[in-house]
Design a protein around this motif. Structure first.
Motif: not given
Length: 348
Positions: A20-21, A96-99, A29-30, A109-112
């Motif tokens: 999880h983002l 941002l997006r995280a994979f 960002i955690y 994700s995506p996180l605004e």
């Protein structure tokens, strides 16, 4: 009984990675991530902005909430933090997006992110402790029990790291909790209660972040932190607020209790603290209680949270202790900060 074709379909539909983002906190960002097939293997998380990779983070940081939720193998070391590049932060509003593993997009994700130009002291988060440290810590000082999270200090500041064990002993003692973490180099091995070997009025500051709750005689530790700092020097403290931790069910420790420990020694209350910890934090079954008690208290000598407080009892302690400790001081700063409370004591 499931049909073979359906079983295969269900197996294929399960993502290889989970995680999880979470959110932006301070300048980072955690979140967390794990590989279902290899839960003991570190996972690399890739971050994208407008389709372009801007950096990576390795999911190996210990998080108590993940351990309690029994995520993966249950050791809790699946957390990550990603410092957002200054060029991206300068945009103020961005997505941002995280994979995980370059394949699976994390939940959340995506996180605004919407960064507003508020004054830093009005916000809460990891950056607040850093912000205060930059205001108060300078010159030459010491930090007690930094382990893998040393306090950030301004450039040109000299810090002596103090602990009850050597670096190698700490890594061995905490084992899994320190896997993948960098433990600070311990410069001096001594008791945090007495700070034996450190001259009086020799330091500009003393830091103890998330330490006092682990000490059986916190007033003695405060006395000696004040002893070693110069007049005008500061004692910089961070303590967990029990309402936001695994200690939530435990009753607060009264000032009278720690005053008695200070005057008579903590030996008389030691077993009671361990019993309360096992009952209200670990939820140890009655049949296993005696064995667990002996292991924690007499074999491992594990530094549990002997004492727990909310920010209100903490303030009472530092206020009332002024009448009983040999060094005069004032509470120069207090800041509630999410799950912790920050105090700066200035020696008079």
């Amino acid at each position: 009984m499931a049909l073979p074709a359906i079983t295969k379909l269900l197996t294929r539909s399960r993502p290889a990675y989970d995680g999880h983002l979470d959110s932006m906190n301070g300048d980072a960002i955690y979140g967390w991530a794990l590989d279902h097939a290899k839960p003991d293997q570190e996972v690399t998380v890739n971050f994208f902005h407008d389709g372009v990779v801007i950096g990576t983070a390795v999911a190996r940081e210990f998080r108590e909430d993940l351990r309690k939720a029994k995520i993966g193998s249950g050791h809790g070391s699946y957390g990550f933090s990603f410092p957002v590049p200054p060029t991206i932060r300068a945009l103020r509003n961005y997505t941002l997006r995280a994979f995980a593993g370059g394949k699976t997009e994390l939940a959340g994700s995506p996180l605004e992110v919407n960064e507003t130009p508020e004054l830093p002291f009005r916000k809460r988060g990891h950056h607040i402790r850093d912000f205060l440290a930059l205001q108060y810590l300078c010159g030459t000082g010491l930090e007690i029990g930094a382990l893998n999270l040393p306090c950030k200090v301004p450039g040109g500041t000299t810090v002596t790291h103090v602990d009850s064990k050597t670096t190698e002993e700490l890594i061995k003692y905490y084992g899994r909790e320190m896997q993948g973490q960098t433990v600070v180099k311990v410069d001096l091995v001594t008791d945090a209660h007495t700070l034996a070997g450190i001259e009086s009025e020799s330091q500009d500051f003393a830091v103890a972040n998330q330490v006092l709750e682990h000490l059986e005689n916190p007033l003695l530790a405060i006395e000696n932190m004040l002893r070693v700092v110069k007049p005008g020097g500061v004692v910089f403290l961070s303590l967990p607020d029990k309402r936001h931790t695994f200690d939530a069910r435990r009753p607060v420790t009264s000032f009278e209790h720690i005053l008695e420990d200070y005057k008579l020694g903590p030996e008389g209350s030691r077993e009671g603290h361990y019993r309360e910890w096992m009952d209200l934090v670990e939820n140890v079954a009655p049949a296993e209680f005696a064995e667990r008690l002996n292991f924690l208290m007499n074999v491992l000598h594990y530094p549990i949270h002997f004492h727990v407080w909310t920010q209100f009892e903490m303030w009472e302690i530092f206020d009332r202790a002024r009448a009983g400790l040999p060094c005069s001081y004032e509470i120069d700063c207090f800041k509630a900060n999410d799950a912790e409370a920050l105090f700066v004591l200035r020696k008079l």
